[in-house]
Structures are given as structure tokens and as C-alpha cells.
Design a protein around this motif. Structure first.
Motif, PDB file in Angstrom:
ATOM      1  N   SER A   1       0.821  -1.215   0.000  1.00  0.00           N
ATOM      2  CA  SER A   1       0.000   0.000   0.000  1.00  0.00           C
ATOM      3  C   SER A   1       0.856   1.267   0.000  1.00  0.00           C
ATOM      4  O   SER A   1       0.323   2.369  -0.163  1.00  0.00           O
ATOM      5  CB  SER A   1      -0.929   0.015   1.219  1.00  0.00           C
ATOM      6  OG  SER A   1      -0.188   0.199   2.404  1.00  0.00           O
ATOM      7  N   GLY A   2       2.165   1.135   0.212  1.00  0.00           N
ATOM      8  CA  GLY A   2       3.050   2.293   0.229  1.00  0.00           C
ATOM      9  C   GLY A   2       3.245   2.905   1.603  1.00  0.00           C
ATOM     10  O   GLY A   2       3.896   3.941   1.736  1.00  0.00           O
ATOM     11  N   ILE A   3       2.715   2.275   2.627  1.00  0.00           N
ATOM     12  CA  ILE A   3       2.902   2.775   3.989  1.00  0.00           C
ATOM     13  C   ILE A   3       4.337   2.480   4.429  1.00  0.00           C
ATOM     14  O   ILE A   3       4.828   1.363   4.284  1.00  0.00           O
ATOM     15  CB  ILE A   3       1.903   2.139   4.970  1.00  0.00           C
ATOM     16  CG1 ILE A   3       0.471   2.499   4.576  1.00  0.00           C
ATOM     17  CG2 ILE A   3       2.199   2.552   6.402  1.00  0.00           C
ATOM     18  CD1 ILE A   3       0.163   3.976   4.626  1.00  0.00           C
ATOM     19  N   ALA A   4       5.001   3.507   4.954  1.00  0.00           N
ATOM     20  CA  ALA A   4       6.395   3.369   5.380  1.00  0.00           C
ATOM     21  C   ALA A   4       6.531   3.786   6.835  1.00  0.00           C
ATOM     22  O   ALA A   4       5.862   4.694   7.311  1.00  0.00           O
ATOM     23  CB  ALA A   4       7.306   4.217   4.510  1.00  0.00           C
ATOM     24  N   TYR A   5       7.441   3.116   7.519  1.00  0.00           N
ATOM     25  CA  TYR A   5       7.729   3.342   8.928  1.00  0.00           C
ATOM     26  C   TYR A   5       9.119   3.958   9.015  1.00  0.00           C
ATOM     27  O   TYR A   5      10.102   3.343   8.604  1.00  0.00           O
ATOM     28  CB  TYR A   5       7.657   1.999   9.655  1.00  0.00           C
ATOM     29  CG  TYR A   5       7.763   2.051  11.140  1.00  0.00           C
ATOM     30  CD1 TYR A   5       6.718   2.531  11.917  1.00  0.00           C
ATOM     31  CD2 TYR A   5       8.895   1.584  11.787  1.00  0.00           C
ATOM     32  CE1 TYR A   5       6.803   2.560  13.293  1.00  0.00           C
ATOM     33  CE2 TYR A   5       8.986   1.603  13.166  1.00  0.00           C
ATOM     34  CZ  TYR A   5       7.938   2.090  13.911  1.00  0.00           C
ATOM     35  OH  TYR A   5       8.023   2.111  15.275  1.00  0.00           O
ATOM     36  N   PHE A   6       9.205   5.192   9.501  1.00  0.00           N
ATOM     37  CA  PHE A   6      10.463   5.920   9.632  1.00  0.00           C
ATOM     38  C   PHE A   6      10.968   5.819  11.064  1.00  0.00           C
ATOM     39  O   PHE A   6      10.188   5.934  12.005  1.00  0.00           O
ATOM     40  CB  PHE A   6      10.263   7.401   9.322  1.00  0.00           C
ATOM     41  CG  PHE A   6      10.003   7.711   7.882  1.00  0.00           C
ATOM     42  CD1 PHE A   6      10.968   8.345   7.120  1.00  0.00           C
ATOM     43  CD2 PHE A   6       8.787   7.403   7.285  1.00  0.00           C
ATOM     44  CE1 PHE A   6      10.720   8.657   5.792  1.00  0.00           C
ATOM     45  CE2 PHE A   6       8.530   7.708   5.966  1.00  0.00           C
ATOM     46  CZ  PHE A   6       9.503   8.331   5.214  1.00  0.00           C
ATOM     47  N   THR A   7      12.263   5.668  11.224  1.00  0.00           N
ATOM     48  CA  THR A   7      12.891   5.696  12.541  1.00  0.00           C
ATOM     49  C   THR A   7      14.129   6.577  12.444  1.00  0.00           C
ATOM     50  O   THR A   7      14.968   6.382  11.569  1.00  0.00           O
ATOM     51  CB  THR A   7      13.285   4.288  13.019  1.00  0.00           C
ATOM     52  OG1 THR A   7      12.159   3.431  12.956  1.00  0.00           O
ATOM     53  CG2 THR A   7      13.798   4.329  14.451  1.00  0.00           C
ATOM     54  N   SER A   8      14.206   7.548  13.350  1.00  0.00           N
ATOM     55  CA  SER A   8      15.331   8.473  13.351  1.00  0.00           C
ATOM     56  C   SER A   8      15.796   8.717  14.780  1.00  0.00           C
ATOM     57  O   SER A   8      15.251   8.157  15.724  1.00  0.00           O
ATOM     58  CB  SER A   8      14.905   9.793  12.698  1.00  0.00           C
ATOM     59  OG  SER A   8      16.003  10.663  12.587  1.00  0.00           O
TER      60      SER A   8
END
Length: 106
Positions: A67-74
Motif C-alpha cells: 500500500s506504500g505505507i512506510a515506517y520511519f525511525t530516526s
């Protein structure tokens, strides 16, 4: 009783090991109509269930599904004292190692 203490100790170790000081996280949609089923970040295609480490940022991006959902971690924001600043990220290191920055005070 000894088994219970051992179990509690193991749980505490797991909880401590699973927490990170580098954990500023958010979710965003990176779907693109020209690339269905993938995530697109700054022109880079990321396959579902794959990780991407941008070379010019200290973060990681996980494309969660088609679906194009992305999980960012910074890196977590850091409070610094007055008259101080943080050194630059070490972008030759991947996240989370690039998060370690020196506090420089004047």
C-alpha cells in the motif's frame, strides 16, 4: 522462588535490550501511482518489507506493504545546554550509529 527471580531477570533484560535511545518514529504514505505496490522516497524505490538507509540522512525507512505505507525511525531530539550545539551526524555510519553526536559548548 528462584525460578521466578530468574524469569523476572530475563524479562527485565529483554525489556532493556529492546528499548533504544534512538527511537523517534513516525509513519507516512510513500505510495506513488507510477510505482504501484512499492514505496518511493526521493526517487528511490523501496520494495515491501524492505529497509532503506538514505546516505544523506540519519534514519531508516521500512516499506511496510504494497500500500506504500512506510515506517520511519530516526534519532531522538536532544536537549542541549545554552551556548552549545551538536556536531554533525556521521553520515558515513548507518542508523542508529549515526545518531551519536558530540555536544560542543562555547
Amino acid at each position: 522462588m528462584m525460578k521466578m527471580n530468574l524469569l523476572i531477570s530475563i524479562i527485565v533484560v529483554i525489556l532493556v535490550a529492546s528499548t533504544s535511545t534512538y527511537a523517534y518514529q513516525w509513519v507516512d504514505s510513500l505510495g506513488h501511482p507510477n510505482y504501484p505496490g512499492q514505496c518511493v522516497y526521493r526517487g528511490v524505490l523501496i520494495s515491501p518489507n524492505s529497509m532503506y538507509y538514505p546516505s544523506d540522512e540519519c534514519l531508516t525507512i521500512e516499506c511496510m506493504d504494497t500500500s506504500g505505507i512506510a515506517y520511519f525511525t530516526s534519532c531522538d531530539p536532544v536537549d542541549i545546554p545554552p551556548n552549545c550545539q551538536l556536531s554533525d551526524y556521521e553520515l558515513d555510519l548507518e542508523y542508529p550509529y549515526c545518531c551519536d553526536r558530540e555536544t560542543i559548548c562555547y
